[in-house]
Motif scaffolding. Structure first.
Motif, PDB file in Angstrom:
ATOM      1  N   ALA A   1       0.831  -1.207   0.000  1.00 55.37           N
ATOM      2  CA  ALA A   1       0.000   0.000   0.000  1.00 55.37           C
ATOM      3  C   ALA A   1       0.861   1.251   0.000  1.00 55.37           C
ATOM      4  N   LEU A   2       1.988   1.191   0.709  1.00 53.38           N
ATOM      5  CA  LEU A   2       2.864   2.361   0.829  1.00 53.38           C
ATOM      6  C   LEU A   2       3.428   2.787  -0.527  1.00 53.38           C
ATOM      7  N   MET A   3       3.502   1.866  -1.460  1.00 57.64           N
ATOM      8  CA  MET A   3       4.005   2.193  -2.795  1.00 57.64           C
ATOM      9  C   MET A   3       3.096   3.174  -3.529  1.00 57.64           C
ATOM     10  N   TYR A   4       1.830   3.273  -3.098  1.00 58.83           N
ATOM     11  CA  TYR A   4       0.879   4.183  -3.729  1.00 58.83           C
ATOM     12  C   TYR A   4       0.966   5.603  -3.150  1.00 58.83           C
ATOM     13  N   LEU A   5       1.698   5.758  -2.048  1.00 59.03           N
ATOM     14  CA  LEU A   5       1.774   7.059  -1.388  1.00 59.03           C
ATOM     15  C   LEU A   5       2.364   8.154  -2.287  1.00 59.03           C
ATOM     16  N   PRO A   6       3.486   7.902  -2.993  1.00 52.02           N
ATOM     17  CA  PRO A   6       4.008   8.957  -3.882  1.00 52.02           C
ATOM     18  C   PRO A   6       3.001   9.383  -4.958  1.00 52.02           C
ATOM     19  N   LEU A   7       2.201   8.434  -5.452  1.00 50.63           N
ATOM     20  CA  LEU A   7       1.197   8.764  -6.469  1.00 50.63           C
ATOM     21  C   LEU A   7       0.149   9.708  -5.899  1.00 50.63           C
TER      22      LEU A   7
ATOM     23  N   MET B   1     -11.024  16.863  -2.753  1.00 50.26           N
ATOM     24  CA  MET B   1     -10.126  16.466  -1.674  1.00 50.26           C
ATOM     25  C   MET B   1     -10.625  15.254  -0.902  1.00 50.26           C
ATOM     26  N   ALA B   2     -11.900  14.899  -1.061  1.00 53.60           N
ATOM     27  CA  ALA B   2     -12.443  13.752  -0.324  1.00 53.60           C
ATOM     28  C   ALA B   2     -11.728  12.465  -0.720  1.00 53.60           C
ATOM     29  N   SER B   3     -11.579  12.234  -2.023  1.00 46.62           N
ATOM     30  CA  SER B   3     -10.924  11.008  -2.488  1.00 46.62           C
ATOM     31  C   SER B   3      -9.432  11.015  -2.165  1.00 46.62           C
ATOM     32  N   VAL B   4      -8.810  12.190  -2.178  1.00 45.22           N
ATOM     33  CA  VAL B   4      -7.390  12.300  -1.854  1.00 45.22           C
ATOM     34  C   VAL B   4      -7.148  11.945  -0.390  1.00 45.22           C
ATOM     35  N   ILE B   5      -7.928  12.542   0.499  1.00 45.34           N
ATOM     36  CA  ILE B   5      -7.774  12.279   1.933  1.00 45.34           C
ATOM     37  C   ILE B   5      -8.082  10.822   2.258  1.00 45.34           C
ATOM     38  N   GLU B   6      -9.126  10.281   1.631  1.00 44.10           N
ATOM     39  CA  GLU B   6      -9.466   8.874   1.857  1.00 44.10           C
ATOM     40  C   GLU B   6      -8.320   7.957   1.425  1.00 44.10           C
ATOM     41  N   SER B   7      -7.638   8.318   0.339  1.00 46.35           N
ATOM     42  CA  SER B   7      -6.513   7.504  -0.141  1.00 46.35           C
ATOM     43  C   SER B   7      -5.361   7.523   0.851  1.00 46.35           C
ATOM     44  N   TYR B   8      -5.038   8.704   1.384  1.00 46.42           N
ATOM     45  CA  TYR B   8      -3.993   8.799   2.411  1.00 46.42           C
ATOM     46  C   TYR B   8      -4.338   7.902   3.604  1.00 46.42           C
TER      47      TYR B   8
ATOM     48  N   GLN C   1      -6.421   5.315   3.748  1.00 41.72           N
ATOM     49  CA  GLN C   1      -6.393   3.899   3.396  1.00 41.72           C
ATOM     50  C   GLN C   1      -4.960   3.353   3.462  1.00 41.72           C
ATOM     51  N   ILE C   2      -4.015   4.121   2.960  1.00 45.04           N
ATOM     52  CA  ILE C   2      -2.625   3.669   2.901  1.00 45.04           C
ATOM     53  C   ILE C   2      -1.968   3.638   4.273  1.00 45.04           C
ATOM     54  N   LEU C   3      -2.120   4.732   5.031  1.00 41.48           N
ATOM     55  CA  LEU C   3      -1.343   4.895   6.259  1.00 41.48           C
ATOM     56  C   LEU C   3      -2.060   4.442   7.534  1.00 41.48           C
ATOM     57  N   TYR C   4      -3.382   4.537   7.557  1.00 39.35           N
ATOM     58  CA  TYR C   4      -4.108   4.158   8.770  1.00 39.35           C
ATOM     59  C   TYR C   4      -4.671   2.737   8.664  1.00 39.35           C
ATOM     60  N   TYR C   5      -5.416   2.486   7.577  1.00 39.45           N
ATOM     61  CA  TYR C   5      -6.010   1.162   7.413  1.00 39.45           C
ATOM     62  C   TYR C   5      -5.029   0.146   6.831  1.00 39.45           C
ATOM     63  N   LYS C   6      -3.915   0.648   6.285  1.00 43.76           N
ATOM     64  CA  LYS C   6      -2.864  -0.204   5.702  1.00 43.76           C
ATOM     65  C   LYS C   6      -3.402  -1.049   4.543  1.00 43.76           C
ATOM     66  N   ASN C   7      -4.231  -0.390   3.720  1.00 40.83           N
ATOM     67  CA  ASN C   7      -4.799  -1.043   2.551  1.00 40.83           C
ATOM     68  C   ASN C   7      -4.390  -0.322   1.282  1.00 40.83           C
ATOM     69  N   VAL C   8      -4.363  -1.056   0.181  1.00 39.62           N
ATOM     70  CA  VAL C   8      -4.202  -0.422  -1.126  1.00 39.62           C
ATOM     71  C   VAL C   8      -5.471   0.387  -1.390  1.00 39.62           C
ATOM     72  N   PRO C   9      -5.365   1.653  -1.815  1.00 40.46           N
ATOM     73  CA  PRO C   9      -6.554   2.474  -2.034  1.00 40.46           C
ATOM     74  C   PRO C   9      -7.536   1.821  -2.998  1.00 40.46           C
ATOM     75  N   ASP C  10      -8.812   1.988  -2.724  1.00 37.38           N
ATOM     76  CA  ASP C  10      -9.859   1.502  -3.615  1.00 37.38           C
ATOM     77  C   ASP C  10      -9.652   2.063  -5.018  1.00 37.38           C
ATOM     78  N   VAL C  11      -9.843   1.229  -6.038  1.00 41.38           N
ATOM     79  CA  VAL C  11      -9.583   1.643  -7.420  1.00 41.38           C
ATOM     80  C   VAL C  11     -10.424   2.856  -7.803  1.00 41.38           C
ATOM     81  N   THR C  12     -11.692   2.854  -7.424  1.00 38.90           N
ATOM     82  CA  THR C  12     -12.580   3.971  -7.754  1.00 38.90           C
ATOM     83  C   THR C  12     -12.107   5.250  -7.088  1.00 38.90           C
ATOM     84  N   THR C  13     -11.753   5.142  -5.820  1.00 38.24           N
ATOM     85  CA  THR C  13     -11.263   6.305  -5.079  1.00 38.24           C
ATOM     86  C   THR C  13      -9.969   6.834  -5.701  1.00 38.24           C
ATOM     87  N   LEU C  14      -9.089   5.912  -6.065  1.00 38.20           N
ATOM     88  CA  LEU C  14      -7.802   6.285  -6.644  1.00 38.20           C
ATOM     89  C   LEU C  14      -7.984   6.963  -8.001  1.00 38.20           C
ATOM     90  N   LEU C  15      -8.818   6.389  -8.847  1.00 41.05           N
ATOM     91  CA  LEU C  15      -9.056   6.968 -10.171  1.00 41.05           C
ATOM     92  C   LEU C  15      -9.740   8.325 -10.071  1.00 41.05           C
TER      93      LEU C  15
END
Length: 259
Positions: free
Chosen positions: A139-145, A208-215, A217-231
């Motif tokens: 999941a952390l690999m998605y953080l720079p994106l 900003m809702a999808s951006v904050i949710e992605s952060y 997901q990665i750092l708190y829930y330790k999950n790869v961000p949902d594809v819909t949220t990420l896109l």
């Protein structure tokens, strides 16, 4: 738009110089100086944690971390947009005297705030390690994106509002109020699950809702961000960057006359 990137690359040294100047001058004269980069989000974290967990009784495990991973990127975005609206106006003398791509000014301002966010993330990652919360390295690999997407989003809005503010000075004052309200309409202090279903369509219009949710997901829930949220985050970031540059390029022709 590609010629803009080419011009910015040619003036990259000017951007580096302005970023260095902004970083050095940000806390010039203060006793704690650069330490405010870390102290400011920590103080806000303390206040919000007390209000929402102690007073309002939000029942979230490790709420301080739940909040922190969203608060730091929000501070970057809100500062970029609200303070960045004055960036071109504040460099009015420079704009009137010499030629350079006017985009250099908002780019350098947003980059300065981005660097400050990266420093603050050192504290975030330190807290995650110290508390034993741990990481999901996939999941952390998605953080720079996500950081890049937020940078594009912040830059696009700063380009837009900094150009309009040259003509209408009230915009920067109005933005202060809008950004304050925007924070409470973004899942920074709470989860998006608390938003009633009938408001989801409107909710999804908040970039900003999808951006904050992605952060989170990665750092708190330790999950790869949902594809819909990420896109959604990626599309929003690219859209506002293109739109902001379009408006900026149209309005910059009159900067010298209105500064």
């Amino acid at each position: 738009m590609f010629h803009v990137f080419s011009d910015l690359y040619k003036y990259r040294q000017m951007i580096f110089s302005l970023v260095h100047k902004e970083l050095r001058g940000k806390y010039k004269g203060s006793v704690l100086g650069f330490l405010w980069t870390f102290i400011n989000p920590l103080l806000q974290l303390t206040v919000y944690t007390f209000v929402f967990q102690v007073l309002m009784k939000i029942n979230v495990d490790k709420y301080y971390l739940f909040l922190f991973v969203a608060l730091v990127p929000w501070i970057f975005f809100s500062t970029s947009v609200s303070a960045g609206a004055d960036s071109v106006y504040n460099y009015g003398d420079l704009v009137k005297k010499i030629y350079f791509p006017r985009e250099v000014i908002p780019v350098s301002f947003v980059t300065t705030q981005f660097v400050s966010m990266l420093y603050a993330f050192v504290v975030v990652l330190g807290v995650i390690i110290f508390t034993g919360h741990g990481f999901n390295f996939t999941a952390l690999m998605y953080l720079p994106l996500i950081m890049l997407v937020e940078y594009f989003l912040a830059l696009g809005m700063t380009l837009l509002f900094s150009a309009v503010t040259v003509y209408v000075r009230d915009v920067s004052h109005i933005l202060t109020i809008i950004v304050m309200a925007w924070q409470f309409l973004t899942p920074v202090m709470y989860s998006s699950d608390r938003v009633p279903e009938q408001y989801h369509k409107l909710w999804n219009l908040n970039p900003m809702a999808s951006v904050i949710e992605s952060y989170r997901q990665i750092l708190y829930y330790k999950n790869v961000p949902d594809v819909t949220t990420l896109l959604t985050a990626v599309c929003m970031g690219i859209f506002f960057l293109i739109f902001g540059e379009f408006v900026f390029s149209k309005l910059q022709k009159g900067f010298a006359e209105n500064l």
